[in-house]
Design an enzyme around this catalytic site. Structure first.
Site, PDB file in Angstrom:
ATOM      1  N   ASN A 186      -8.953  16.494  -3.768  1.00  0.00           N
ATOM      2  CA  ASN A 186      -7.953  17.268  -4.118  1.00  0.00           C
ATOM      3  C   ASN A 186      -7.416  18.824  -4.526  1.00  0.00           C
ATOM      4  O   ASN A 186      -6.525  19.087  -3.912  1.00  0.00           O
ATOM      5  CB  ASN A 186      -7.039  16.970  -5.271  1.00  0.00           C
ATOM      6  CG  ASN A 186      -6.235  17.099  -5.772  1.00  0.00           C
ATOM      7  OD1 ASN A 186      -4.535  17.041  -5.478  1.00  0.00           O
ATOM      8  ND2 ASN A 186      -6.376  17.992  -7.319  1.00  0.00           N
ATOM      9  N   TYR A 217      -2.330  27.578   5.579  1.00  0.00           N
ATOM     10  CA  TYR A 217      -2.346  26.728   4.810  1.00  0.00           C
ATOM     11  C   TYR A 217      -1.801  25.380   5.693  1.00  0.00           C
ATOM     12  O   TYR A 217      -2.385  24.302   5.236  1.00  0.00           O
ATOM     13  CB  TYR A 217      -1.018  26.600   3.547  1.00  0.00           C
ATOM     14  CG  TYR A 217      -1.043  25.748   2.394  1.00  0.00           C
ATOM     15  CD1 TYR A 217      -2.007  25.165   1.773  1.00  0.00           C
ATOM     16  CD2 TYR A 217       0.112  24.474   2.748  1.00  0.00           C
ATOM     17  CE1 TYR A 217      -1.777  24.715   0.720  1.00  0.00           C
ATOM     18  CE2 TYR A 217      -0.021  23.355   1.965  1.00  0.00           C
ATOM     19  CZ  TYR A 217      -0.570  23.054   0.796  1.00  0.00           C
ATOM     20  OH  TYR A 217      -1.013  22.185  -0.433  1.00  0.00           O
ATOM     21  N   THR A 275       4.399  21.310 -10.196  1.00  0.00           N
ATOM     22  CA  THR A 275       3.053  21.373 -11.054  1.00  0.00           C
ATOM     23  C   THR A 275       2.860  22.905 -12.083  1.00  0.00           C
ATOM     24  O   THR A 275       3.615  23.493 -11.874  1.00  0.00           O
ATOM     25  CB  THR A 275       1.807  21.051  -9.937  1.00  0.00           C
ATOM     26  OG1 THR A 275       1.723  22.011  -9.302  1.00  0.00           O
ATOM     27  CG2 THR A 275       1.971  20.731  -9.088  1.00  0.00           C
TER      28      THR A 275
END
Length: 254
Positions: free
Chosen positions: A86, A151, A186
């Site tokens: 993760n 990314y 988040t």
């Protein structure tokens, strides 16, 4: 159903956000969880919450991009049943606005970091007689997103690595799948808004939320629930798959 009793799991980047949610739900279902974080502070905080709710966990400070450090940590942990890759970092930029140093940093953490953990974990999973690997990809690996060149490149590699590992180890009872979230609420999102839009945080949060057709961002716990299913024996027939969890982003945005 979804019991992980007597299972040992490693969650990289398990100190906050999606990783913390996954670590928490795995312990609630009986797993012993080992959290790997860049520093100890976030791991300690996550573990204190896990232990307060009756779970069992351990924390390690390790840079996943450092091959030897990763090998050392996994040798200390020993045999495991589950690996959750993760840990990762974000970057904003196009091909001609992404500096070489930033591109190298993204690849080092988001691609080499996954490789390092696969390299160190697979022998430990083999010792356990098989197990499960989940790699955190992204919808950036599936569709074009603006200003996410490095990314997207990295997450595309993660998706490809998932398919390769699933193929190579299917005969050793090792399953490998990936999860591709859209925007998840988040602490990273809150920090991003605070840094870049300090005068209109609420407006930008609403705008980002509504890019998902479902009208909101995902909750980390929702990604955690999907990870739990894929780690469980109930998903024993599933390998080599990518699971978008995106509120309809990849299919319903016209």
């Amino acid at each position: 159903m979804f019991s992980l009793q007597n299972k040992r799991a490693v969650v990289t980047g398990g100190g906050s956000g999606i990783g913390k949610a996954i670590a928490t739900i795995l312990t609630k279902q009986g797993a012993e969880v080992h959290i790997i974080e860049l520093g100890t502070e976030q791991a300690v905080t996550a573990l204190s919450e896990i232990e307060a709710s009756g779970g069992k966990g351990f924390g390690y400070a390790c840079d996943v991009s450092d091959h030897n450090s990763v090998k050392d940590v996994f040798s200390k942990i020993g045999k495991i049943n589950i690996l959750i890759n993760n840990a990762g970092i974000a970057h904003i930029g196009k091909a001609d606005t992404t500096e070489e140093s930033d591109f190298d940093r993204i690849i080092r953490v988001n691609v080499k970091g996954v490789y390092n953990c696969l390299y160190a974990a697979i022998p430990q999973i083999r010792l356990a007689g098989g197990g499960v690997i989940i790699n955190m990809a992204s919808i950036a690996a599936l569709i074009g997103l603006p200003d996410r060149f490095a990314y997207s490149t990295a997450k595309g590699a993660v998706k490809a690595m998932t398919m390769s590992v699933a193929k190579d180890y299917i005969g050793e009872n090792i399953r490998c799948n990936s999860i591709s979230p859209a925007r998840v609420h988040t602490p990273f999102v809150d920090g991003f808004l605070q840094k870049n839009y300090p005068d209109n945080i609420d407006e930008m949060f609403e705008k980002l939320s509504k890019t998902q057709p479902i009208g909101r961002m995902a909750k980390p716990e929702e990604v955690g629930a999907l990870a739990l299913y894929l780690c469980s024996d109930e998903a024993s027939f599933i390998t080599g798959c990518d699971y978008p969890i995106d509120g309809g982003f990849t299919t319903l945005n016209n």
